[in-house]
Design a protein around this motif. Structure first.
Motif, PDB file in Angstrom:
ATOM      1  N   ARG A  12     -48.989  11.455  18.810  1.00 50.09           N
ATOM      2  CA  ARG A  12     -47.905  10.544  18.436  1.00 50.09           C
ATOM      3  C   ARG A  12     -47.131  11.026  17.217  1.00 50.09           C
ATOM      4  N   GLU A  16     -43.286  10.298  18.153  1.00 47.77           N
ATOM      5  CA  GLU A  16     -43.438   9.250  19.167  1.00 47.77           C
ATOM      6  C   GLU A  16     -42.229   8.331  19.245  1.00 47.77           C
ATOM      7  N   MET A 102     -44.943   2.043  10.233  1.00 48.95           N
ATOM      8  CA  MET A 102     -45.585   2.949  11.186  1.00 48.95           C
ATOM      9  C   MET A 102     -46.157   4.179  10.492  1.00 48.95           C
ATOM     10  N   ILE A 105     -49.594   3.597   9.360  1.00 43.53           N
ATOM     11  CA  ILE A 105     -50.547   3.698  10.468  1.00 43.53           C
ATOM     12  C   ILE A 105     -50.785   5.163  10.830  1.00 43.53           C
ATOM     13  N   MET A 106     -49.730   5.971  10.831  1.00 43.51           N
ATOM     14  CA  MET A 106     -49.858   7.392  11.164  1.00 43.51           C
ATOM     15  C   MET A 106     -50.810   8.124  10.221  1.00 43.51           C
ATOM     16  N   GLU A 157     -42.440  -0.534  19.707  1.00 44.00           N
ATOM     17  CA  GLU A 157     -43.428   0.513  19.439  1.00 44.00           C
ATOM     18  C   GLU A 157     -44.357   0.106  18.300  1.00 44.00           C
ATOM     19  N   CYS A 158     -43.792  -0.392  17.219  1.00 45.85           N
ATOM     20  CA  CYS A 158     -44.582  -0.740  16.037  1.00 45.85           C
ATOM     21  C   CYS A 158     -45.546  -1.889  16.327  1.00 45.85           C
ATOM     22  N   MET A 161     -48.460  -0.733  18.320  1.00 45.60           N
ATOM     23  CA  MET A 161     -49.390   0.003  17.456  1.00 45.60           C
ATOM     24  C   MET A 161     -50.243  -0.951  16.626  1.00 45.60           C
ATOM     25  N   GLU A 164     -52.982  -2.531  18.667  1.00 48.95           N
ATOM     26  CA  GLU A 164     -54.114  -1.637  18.926  1.00 48.95           C
ATOM     27  C   GLU A 164     -55.142  -1.732  17.805  1.00 48.95           C
ATOM     28  N   ARG A 199     -45.918   8.946  26.993  1.00 45.69           N
ATOM     29  CA  ARG A 199     -46.404   8.249  25.805  1.00 45.69           C
ATOM     30  C   ARG A 199     -47.743   8.850  25.397  1.00 45.69           C
ATOM     31  N   GLN A 202     -53.564   7.091  21.126  1.00 45.34           N
ATOM     32  CA  GLN A 202     -53.895   7.029  19.706  1.00 45.34           C
ATOM     33  C   GLN A 202     -54.487   8.371  19.268  1.00 45.34           C
TER      34      GLN A 202
END
Length: 222
Positions: A12, A16, A102, A105-106, A157-158, A161, A164, A199, A202
Motif C-alpha cells: 500500500r 495506494e 493515513m 497508519i502507514m 480509503e481512510c 483502513m 481494519e 488493491r 495490509q
C-alpha cells in the motif's frame, strides 16, 4: 503495457491512494514493483526520481513524483477536483487532512511501541478527523460541490483502513457509514474491493523487509 505505470513496492504505502484514484477514474495501469536496492539506484541514476523518492508514476509522457502532485494531476485530468477554485481548495484541505491520518497508519509497521501508536491514531481519528467529515456529510451526498471528488475517494480509503484496525470506530459516525455504503456501490470501487483486484493488502513482514533493504534504513523508527 498500459500507458500509466506505477513504480513502487508491492504494498500500500503512499501509492495506494493513487491506485484508488486511477481506479475510480477508470484508468488502466501497470505496476513495476521495487524489490532490490539496485532497482532503486537505477531509477535515481537515470534521473527518474527528482528527489530520490517514490512513488513515481509514468503518465502522459511524464515521470511524476510527490504523492500530492500526482493525485492532483489525476484529479484535474479526470474531473475529480471540483468545478472551481473554491471547490478545489476545500477538496485539498479535506485530502491533506486524510493524508495526515493515513500516514500515521502507514508508519505503524515501522515504529516501536505499536500499542501507544494505535491508541494515538484512534484518539486523533475520533476526536480530530472523523467529526469533520461527519459534519460535512450532514445532508450532502459528497464532500464538496455535490459531485464525486478525490477527497471522497480518499475518505473511503481512510475509513476502510481505520476499520481494519478498529472495527467499531464508525459506530458514532452514521453519516460517514452511510457515505461508505454509497461509495462502495460505485461499480469501479466495488470491483476494486473484490479479491484479485489491484488493491494491496495490509502491510506484512515481507513488505517491511523490502522497504528496509531498498532504502537501507534501521528499525524501529522513533
Amino acid at each position: 503495457m498500459a500507458n500509466v505505470v506505477l513504480h513502487y513496492f508491492n504494498g500500500r504505502g503512499k501509492m495506494e491512494s493513487i491506485r484508488w484514484l486511477l481506479t475510480v477514474a477508470q484508468v488502466e495501469f501497470d505496476e513495476v514493483h521495487l524489490r532490490t536496492r539496485e532497482q532503486y539506484e537505477k531509477l535515481v541514476s537515470d534521473g527518474d526520481l527528482m528527489f530520490q523518492q517514490v512513488p513515481m508514476v509514468e503518465i502522459d509522457g511524464m515521470k511524476l513524483i510527490q504523492t500530492k502532485a500526482i493525485l492532483n494531476y489525476i484529479a484535474e485530468k479526470y474531473n475529480l477536483h471540483g468545478k472551481d477554485l473554491k471547490d478545489r481548495v476545500m477538496i485539498n484541505m479535506y485530502s491533506e487532512g486524510l493524508m495526515d491520518l493515513m500516514e500515521m497508519i502507514m508508519m505503524l509497521p515501522f515504529t516501536q511501541d505499536r500499542k501507544s501508536k494505535l491508541d494515538a491514531i484512534e484518539s486523533k481519528a475520533k476526536e480530530r478527523y472523523l467529526p469533520v467529515f461527519e459534519k460535512a456529510l450532514t445532508g450532502p451526498i459528497y464532500l464538496v460541490g455535490g459531485k464525486l471528488s478525490c477527497a471522497d475517494v480518499q475518505l473511503l480509503e481512510c475509513t476502510l483502513m481505520l476499520e481494519e484496525l478498529f472495527p467499531g470506530i464508525l459506530a458514532d459516525f452514521s453519516n460517514i457509514k452511510s457515505f461508505q455504503g454509497r461509495m462502495i456501490q460505485i461499480p469501479a470501487i466495488n470491483r476494486f474491493l473484490q479479491p484479485g483486484s489491484k488493491r494491496r493488502p495490509q502491510p506484512d513482514e515481507n513488505y517491511v523487509k523490502t522497504i528496509v533493504e531498498v532504502f537501507q534504513v534501521k528499525l524501529p523508527l522513533p
